[in-house]
Design a protein around this motif. Structure first.
Motif, PDB file in Angstrom:
ATOM      1  N   PHE B  56      58.667  28.630  35.952  1.00  0.00           N
ATOM      2  CA  PHE B  56      57.349  28.015  36.339  1.00  0.00           C
ATOM      3  C   PHE B  56      56.303  28.933  35.738  1.00  0.00           C
ATOM      4  CE2 PHE B  56      53.675  28.574  38.970  1.00  0.00           C
ATOM      5  CZ  PHE B  56      53.008  27.459  38.882  1.00  0.00           C
ATOM      6  N   VAL B  57      55.555  28.079  34.818  1.00  0.00           N
ATOM      7  CA  VAL B  57      54.465  28.871  34.237  1.00  0.00           C
ATOM      8  C   VAL B  57      53.133  28.261  34.757  1.00  0.00           C
ATOM      9  CG1 VAL B  57      53.340  29.000  31.821  1.00  0.00           C
ATOM     10  CG2 VAL B  57      55.820  28.740  31.962  1.00  0.00           C
ATOM     11  N   ASN B  58      52.342  29.510  35.024  1.00  0.00           N
ATOM     12  CA  ASN B  58      51.181  29.246  35.801  1.00  0.00           C
ATOM     13  C   ASN B  58      50.083  28.847  34.664  1.00  0.00           C
ATOM     14  OD1 ASN B  58      48.792  29.114  37.188  1.00  0.00           O
ATOM     15  ND2 ASN B  58      49.474  30.616  38.735  1.00  0.00           N
ATOM     16  N   LYS B  59      50.039  27.915  34.472  1.00  0.00           N
ATOM     17  CA  LYS B  59      49.001  27.340  33.151  1.00  0.00           C
ATOM     18  C   LYS B  59      47.579  27.727  33.536  1.00  0.00           C
ATOM     19  CE  LYS B  59      49.214  23.169  31.834  1.00  0.00           C
ATOM     20  NZ  LYS B  59      49.825  21.873  31.196  1.00  0.00           N
ATOM     21  N   GLY B  62      46.665  31.147  33.387  1.00  0.00           N
ATOM     22  CA  GLY B  62      46.582  31.850  31.787  1.00  0.00           C
ATOM     23  C   GLY B  62      45.378  31.419  31.178  1.00  0.00           C
ATOM     24  N   TRP B  63      44.753  30.118  31.631  1.00  0.00           N
ATOM     25  CA  TRP B  63      43.588  29.508  30.838  1.00  0.00           C
ATOM     26  C   TRP B  63      42.326  30.271  31.503  1.00  0.00           C
ATOM     27  CZ3 TRP B  63      41.777  27.567  26.753  1.00  0.00           C
ATOM     28  CH2 TRP B  63      40.181  27.096  26.996  1.00  0.00           C
ATOM     29  N   LYS B  65      42.268  33.398  32.431  1.00  0.00           N
ATOM     30  CA  LYS B  65      42.348  34.712  31.811  1.00  0.00           C
ATOM     31  C   LYS B  65      41.880  34.557  30.492  1.00  0.00           C
ATOM     32  CE  LYS B  65      46.193  37.580  33.646  1.00  0.00           C
ATOM     33  NZ  LYS B  65      47.915  37.610  33.196  1.00  0.00           N
ATOM     34  N   LEU B  66      42.523  33.761  29.698  1.00  0.00           N
ATOM     35  CA  LEU B  66      42.078  33.428  28.312  1.00  0.00           C
ATOM     36  C   LEU B  66      40.457  33.223  28.042  1.00  0.00           C
ATOM     37  CD1 LEU B  66      42.862  33.369  25.330  1.00  0.00           C
ATOM     38  CD2 LEU B  66      43.234  30.990  25.641  1.00  0.00           C
ATOM     39  N   LYS B  69      38.306  35.956  28.930  1.00  0.00           N
ATOM     40  CA  LYS B  69      38.141  37.083  27.798  1.00  0.00           C
ATOM     41  C   LYS B  69      37.119  36.708  26.864  1.00  0.00           C
ATOM     42  CE  LYS B  69      41.933  40.375  26.509  1.00  0.00           C
ATOM     43  NZ  LYS B  69      43.455  40.404  26.049  1.00  0.00           N
ATOM     44  N   LEU B  70      37.283  35.251  26.429  1.00  0.00           N
ATOM     45  CA  LEU B  70      36.633  34.821  25.260  1.00  0.00           C
ATOM     46  C   LEU B  70      35.368  34.222  25.743  1.00  0.00           C
ATOM     47  CD1 LEU B  70      39.609  33.058  23.620  1.00  0.00           C
ATOM     48  CD2 LEU B  70      38.650  35.122  22.841  1.00  0.00           C
ATOM     49  N   LEU B  72      34.646  31.655  27.557  1.00  0.00           N
ATOM     50  CA  LEU B  72      34.506  30.042  27.214  1.00  0.00           C
ATOM     51  C   LEU B  72      34.204  29.278  28.459  1.00  0.00           C
ATOM     52  CD1 LEU B  72      37.884  29.697  25.164  1.00  0.00           C
ATOM     53  CD2 LEU B  72      35.528  29.909  24.265  1.00  0.00           C
ATOM     54  N   GLU B  73      33.389  28.166  28.283  1.00  0.00           N
ATOM     55  CA  GLU B  73      33.441  27.443  29.393  1.00  0.00           C
ATOM     56  C   GLU B  73      33.641  25.727  28.968  1.00  0.00           C
ATOM     57  OE1 GLU B  73      29.651  27.278  31.960  1.00  0.00           O
ATOM     58  OE2 GLU B  73      30.241  29.110  31.900  1.00  0.00           O
ATOM     59  N   THR B  74      34.502  25.166  29.665  1.00  0.00           N
ATOM     60  CA  THR B  74      34.658  23.641  29.261  1.00  0.00           C
ATOM     61  C   THR B  74      33.625  22.862  29.884  1.00  0.00           C
ATOM     62  OG1 THR B  74      36.010  23.494  31.076  1.00  0.00           O
ATOM     63  CG2 THR B  74      37.121  23.501  28.884  1.00  0.00           C
TER      64      THR B  74
END
Lengths: 199, 330
Positions: B56-59, B62-63, B65-66, B69-70, B72-74
């Motif tokens: 199981f990958v916690n997408k 992850g997003w 965190k990323l 760090k950067l 970003l905002e959708t």
């Protein structure tokens, strides 16, 4: 969500700072890349870190980015490259048990707790994580990166013979672990053996 | 039994010469025990190349965190945003006031508490919450969650009323526990939906990845294990947990935005749509109730869905304020 726009469009959108497309790219590849990295490094935390790094770098270099292949192979080879780098730092300090004859002594000095695993996959994951680190790195690389023995040897700065020996040690140890901890596989085949001989 | 391990590896890696291939075949055929051993090892070898495919990958974490760090905002599409911004503002004010009240109450009533307890109540809006362990919770409308600002080192416990989707970061040594009235769910790292009914106090659990333990608080040691794509219901009046093999996609539509109707009656479709959107969809002609629909809609607005239903069943929809009435074409 289950389909991505063409690579060219993604690249253009990234250059135009389109976060939504970046997120789409992330959603599409992230899980697969993490699983791929886990197969190489065996540690979920390290694998996630590596994959996030690759995406971070992709975003910060989006303006000068040239992708000659596809996003898929760019991302997978970046992850593989980073995993190998992660190993390189570790592998320098290893002393290799090149002599296969030492194997039995080594394994006897580490007594196992008697565990029974439900499925082969679980048992295998555990047997691989029980391998000595250098052995595990080489085994994982060989089984999952698609690189040949010679390529692995070159990447890690080792002799091709070392890779072959470590692969042999790995397989023997995995078998030993399974025999101790996972009787189902062997008992099933024992049944198979009986049935085969009765008919 | 003598095994030439180096040769076996060479064979699996497809590096054997003609002569070595013959040797391995001879060894294999000389004894059924060899043959069996060879097949076992072959299976082991194949399997080692395809491990972790179910990991199981916690997408979402992850997003998160990323993007943190950067920085970003959708952005969501502007049209939709304008349409709901009026509600969003009031909902936000409402949520803010209510949560402030709860935070303040917790601060004043439990000054000894090591980690402050956060409490979030949603109004007419959904909300994503990221906890200190990077687990992500999507809280549905009109729901309430309480959780510590920082989890302690041995366990992670949160309390829920209403509906939420949990995507829990994997920490095998720190179980994640969701408590509700009468029952609780314990997981290591996985994702699942929970819904507690405010009237019956029944709790519905739907697991979308991994494995969770579902138990009633009165009988902690007897738990029900629920795995991916399974559903279980805690029946509050009996204090028992009943497992069901399948769940309806429409139960989790508030999170996925994906409606699935299979031979569903129009009456039921109207009911599902009304409970999801703030509009009320009703049927004027009773003969329409038993019309059946098979369709799926992904992330489409109510207007589009109604249009599709109009065309498929050849009926007419009239909109008056928040009410949509379906009727036969005159």
């Amino acid at each position: 969500m289950d389909k991505l726009p063409p690579d060219k469009f993604i690249l253009d959108s990234l250059r135009k700072n389109d976060v939504n497309v970046f997120k789409q790219l992330f959603d599409f590849y992230y899980s697969g890349l993490v699983r791929y990295a886990i197969r190489l490094v065996n540690k979920p935390e390290v694998a996630e870190e590596i994959v996030l790094d690759v995406f971070e770098r992709l975003w910060s270099r989006r303006e000068e980015l040239q992708i000659t292949v596809s996003f898929s192979s760019y991302l997978y080879s970046s992850v593989r490259y980073r995993c190998i780098n992660y190993f390189k730092s570790k592998i320098q300090s290893f002393v290799f048990e090149d002599d296969i004859l030492t194997l039995d002594q080594v394994s006897e000095s580490t007594p196992h707790e008697e565990l029974v695993y439900k499925d082969l996959e679980e048992a295998l994951i555990n047997s691989i994580s029980e391998l000595p680190e250098q052995c595990r790195i080489i085994f994982n690389l060989s089984r999952n990166s698609g690189l040949s023995n010679a390529e692995i040897a070159k990447e890690l700065g080792l002799a091709p013979k070392t890779i072959e020996n470590q692969m042999t040690i790995a397989l023997r140890k995995i078998r030993e672990f399974l025999q101790k901890n996972w009787y189902v596989l062997f008992s099933i085949s024992l049944w198979g053996y009986f049935i085969f001989h009765l008919t | 039994m003598h095994v030439d391990w180096a040769l076996l590896v060479k064979y699996f890696q497809e590096r054997c010469s003609e002569e070595e291939l013959i040797r391995i075949n001879q060894w294999k055929n000389s004894n059924p025990e060899h043959q069996r051993f060879f097949e076992e090892m072959n299976e082991v070898w194949q399997k080692t190349g395809e491990l972790h495919s179910e990991h199981f990958v916690n997408k979402e974490a992850g997003w998160k965190k990323l993007s943190d760090k950067l920085s970003l905002e959708t952005v969501s599409s502007s049209g939709r945003k304008l349409r709901i911004s009026y509600f969003m503002r009031w909902a936000a004010v409402f949520v803010l006031l209510v949560s402030l009240t709860f935070v303040a109450r917790n601060l004043f009533t439990k000054p000894q508490n090591k980690s402050s307890l956060l409490s979030i109540i949603t109004g007419n809006e959904k909300r994503d919450i990221v906890m200190s362990d990077s687990s992500v919770v999507t809280l549905n409308k009109y729901s309430h969650i309480e959780y510590p600002k920082d989890f302690d080192a041995t366990s992670r416990t949160v309390n829920l009323k209403g509906t939420a989707f949990f995507s829990v970061t994997h920490y095998p040594e720190r179980p994640f526990i969701v408590t509700m009235l009468g029952c609780a769910v314990k997981v290591m790292g996985t994702s699942f939906y929970l819904n507690s009914d405010s009237v019956s106090h029944n709790v519905t659990l739907i697991v979308t990845s991994g494995k969770v333990r579902f138990y009633s608080v009165s009988k902690k040691d007897s738990f029900v294990e629920v795995v991916k794509d399974e559903k279980a219901v805690y029946e509050a009046d009996k204090g028992i947990i009943v497992k069901e093999n399948r769940f309806e996609q429409n139960e989790i539509v508030w999170k996925t935005g994906n409606f699935m109707f299979e031979e569903e009656t129009l009456q039921r479709v109207c009911h599902i749509l009304s409970s999801y959107y703030s509009e009320n969809v009703t049927i004027a002609d009773s003969s329409l109730r038993e019309f059946r629909i098979t369709a799926s809609f992904q992330d489409q607005g109510l207007t589009k869905i109604i249009e599709a239903i109009e065309t498929t069943l050849d009926i007419k929809a009239t909109k008056e304020g928040r009410n949509i009435v379906l009727s036969l074409k005159k």
